[in-house]
Design a protein around this motif. Structure first.
Motif, PDB file in Angstrom:
ATOM      1  N   LEU A  66       0.744  -1.429   0.108  1.00  0.00           N
ATOM      2  CA  LEU A  66       0.017   0.025  -0.055  1.00  0.00           C
ATOM      3  C   LEU A  66       0.725   1.110  -0.006  1.00  0.00           C
ATOM      4  O   LEU A  66       0.516   2.372  -0.540  1.00  0.00           O
ATOM      5  CB  LEU A  66      -0.823  -0.173   1.227  1.00  0.00           C
ATOM      6  N   LEU A  67       1.992   1.085   1.012  1.00  0.00           N
ATOM      7  CA  LEU A  67       2.780   2.344   0.712  1.00  0.00           C
ATOM      8  C   LEU A  67       3.367   2.723  -0.528  1.00  0.00           C
ATOM      9  O   LEU A  67       3.649   3.639  -1.090  1.00  0.00           O
ATOM     10  CB  LEU A  67       3.854   2.140   1.916  1.00  0.00           C
ATOM     11  N   PHE A  70       0.800   4.161  -2.668  1.00  0.00           N
ATOM     12  CA  PHE A  70       0.506   5.382  -2.566  1.00  0.00           C
ATOM     13  C   PHE A  70       1.503   6.379  -2.985  1.00  0.00           C
ATOM     14  O   PHE A  70       0.877   7.159  -3.708  1.00  0.00           O
ATOM     15  CB  PHE A  70       0.254   5.459  -1.017  1.00  0.00           C
ATOM     16  N   VAL A  74       0.747   9.304  -5.910  1.00  0.00           N
ATOM     17  CA  VAL A  74       1.122  10.559  -5.400  1.00  0.00           C
ATOM     18  C   VAL A  74       2.095  11.124  -6.588  1.00  0.00           C
ATOM     19  O   VAL A  74       1.902  12.208  -7.153  1.00  0.00           O
ATOM     20  CB  VAL A  74       1.882  10.787  -4.281  1.00  0.00           C
ATOM     21  N   ASP A  77      -0.251  11.504  -9.699  1.00  0.00           N
ATOM     22  CA  ASP A  77      -1.022  12.778  -9.485  1.00  0.00           C
ATOM     23  C   ASP A  77      -0.346  13.815  -9.707  1.00  0.00           C
ATOM     24  O   ASP A  77      -1.045  14.746 -10.511  1.00  0.00           O
ATOM     25  CB  ASP A  77      -1.656  12.494  -8.114  1.00  0.00           C
ATOM     26  N   GLU A 100      -7.102   5.973  -5.507  1.00  0.00           N
ATOM     27  CA  GLU A 100      -6.181   6.843  -4.493  1.00  0.00           C
ATOM     28  C   GLU A 100      -6.704   6.708  -3.258  1.00  0.00           C
ATOM     29  O   GLU A 100      -6.020   6.404  -2.182  1.00  0.00           O
ATOM     30  CB  GLU A 100      -5.910   8.315  -4.916  1.00  0.00           C
ATOM     31  N   ALA A 101      -7.967   7.222  -3.096  1.00  0.00           N
ATOM     32  CA  ALA A 101      -8.767   7.024  -1.441  1.00  0.00           C
ATOM     33  C   ALA A 101      -8.578   5.587  -1.252  1.00  0.00           C
ATOM     34  O   ALA A 101      -8.389   5.420  -0.103  1.00  0.00           O
ATOM     35  CB  ALA A 101     -10.080   7.424  -1.639  1.00  0.00           C
ATOM     36  N   VAL A 103      -6.374   3.407  -1.600  1.00  0.00           N
ATOM     37  CA  VAL A 103      -5.125   2.707  -1.285  1.00  0.00           C
ATOM     38  C   VAL A 103      -4.861   3.813   0.161  1.00  0.00           C
ATOM     39  O   VAL A 103      -4.200   3.104   0.849  1.00  0.00           O
ATOM     40  CB  VAL A 103      -4.425   3.226  -2.278  1.00  0.00           C
ATOM     41  N   SER A 104      -5.066   4.903  -0.006  1.00  0.00           N
ATOM     42  CA  SER A 104      -4.457   5.731   1.142  1.00  0.00           C
ATOM     43  C   SER A 104      -5.270   5.820   2.539  1.00  0.00           C
ATOM     44  O   SER A 104      -4.640   5.623   3.584  1.00  0.00           O
ATOM     45  CB  SER A 104      -4.623   7.273   0.927  1.00  0.00           C
ATOM     46  N   LEU A 107      -3.739   2.542   3.997  1.00  0.00           N
ATOM     47  CA  LEU A 107      -2.570   2.698   4.234  1.00  0.00           C
ATOM     48  C   LEU A 107      -2.447   3.484   5.680  1.00  0.00           C
ATOM     49  O   LEU A 107      -1.554   3.301   6.310  1.00  0.00           O
ATOM     50  CB  LEU A 107      -1.919   3.605   3.252  1.00  0.00           C
ATOM     51  N   LEU A 108      -3.403   4.605   6.054  1.00  0.00           N
ATOM     52  CA  LEU A 108      -3.351   5.428   6.957  1.00  0.00           C
ATOM     53  C   LEU A 108      -3.640   4.351   8.377  1.00  0.00           C
ATOM     54  O   LEU A 108      -3.167   4.641   9.360  1.00  0.00           O
ATOM     55  CB  LEU A 108      -4.159   6.335   6.863  1.00  0.00           C
TER      56      LEU A 108
END
Length: 193
Positions: A66-67, A70, A74, A77, A100-101, A103-104, A107-108
């Motif tokens: 995931l990192l 991401f 980015v 993007d 992107e959401a 994935v992020s 990840l968070l």
């Protein structure tokens, strides 16, 4: 029926969002449909918490993947898509934004399980996200001006990180003040009828 409704709700909201023409609706109705998609997906993730979140937190390989995804997103993007606009209006590539959401957010969750000392700050921002959304423009402008004073006027990844972290830290005191003296602004005032 309730369970079926929970699974249909986010996709129906997303369908309505794309169906509506781009106009200024009262209460950002069109933007609320896009937000409903993410709220609905959160409800589904909560139902399947022990299958999704618990396994995610335990897995190092999924977290590192995931990192990597991401960071790649980015870069894509910023270099290719560079979303322009604000949430109630339009982004240039919604499919990319949605992926992107997806994935992020995991990840968070994975990072917060690893960096437990920062969890209080992450939870504080999350619980007070409405106030952060409301005040962030003013704090961002203050950080932008401050970085201009120290010579960081060019757009850069380091400048963006300073602006983000600085905005989060600057807003801690106003958010605490609003929660204490004006809880109705944060949706924390309970009124009994």
């Amino acid at each position: 029926m309730k369970r079926i409704g929970i699974y249909v709700f986010p996709w129906l909201s997303l369908f309505i969002y794309f169906l509506l023409p781009v106009n200024d609706y009262p209460w950002y109705f069109r933007a609320a449909m896009l937000a409903n998609f993410f709220f609905g997906m959160g409800m589904i993730a909560r139902i399947h918490k022990h299958y999704t979140v618990d396994q995610l937190i335990a897995s190092h390989s999924i977290g590192y993947l995931l990192l990597l995804l991401f960071v790649a997103m980015v870069v894509i993007d910023v270099q290719i898509i560079h979303n322009k606009g604000v949430f109630p209006r339009t982004f240039s590539c919604y499919p990319f934004f949605i992926v992107e959401a997806f994935v992020s957010v995991p990840l968070l969750i994975w990072l917060s399980a690893r960096w437990r000392r920062f969890n209080r700050l992450i939870l504080f921002v999350g619980v007070n996200s409405l106030l952060y959304y409301f005040f962030q423009r003013q704090a961002y402008l203050a950080m932008h001006k401050l970085l201009g004073f120290i010579g960081m006027t060019e757009a850069s990844l380091l400048g963006a990180i300073f602006e983000t972290v600085g905005t989060i830290l600057i807003l801690i005191l106003p958010v605490l003040a609003v929660n204490k003296w004006m809880p109705f602004m944060s949706g924390k005032l309970r009124i009994k009828f």
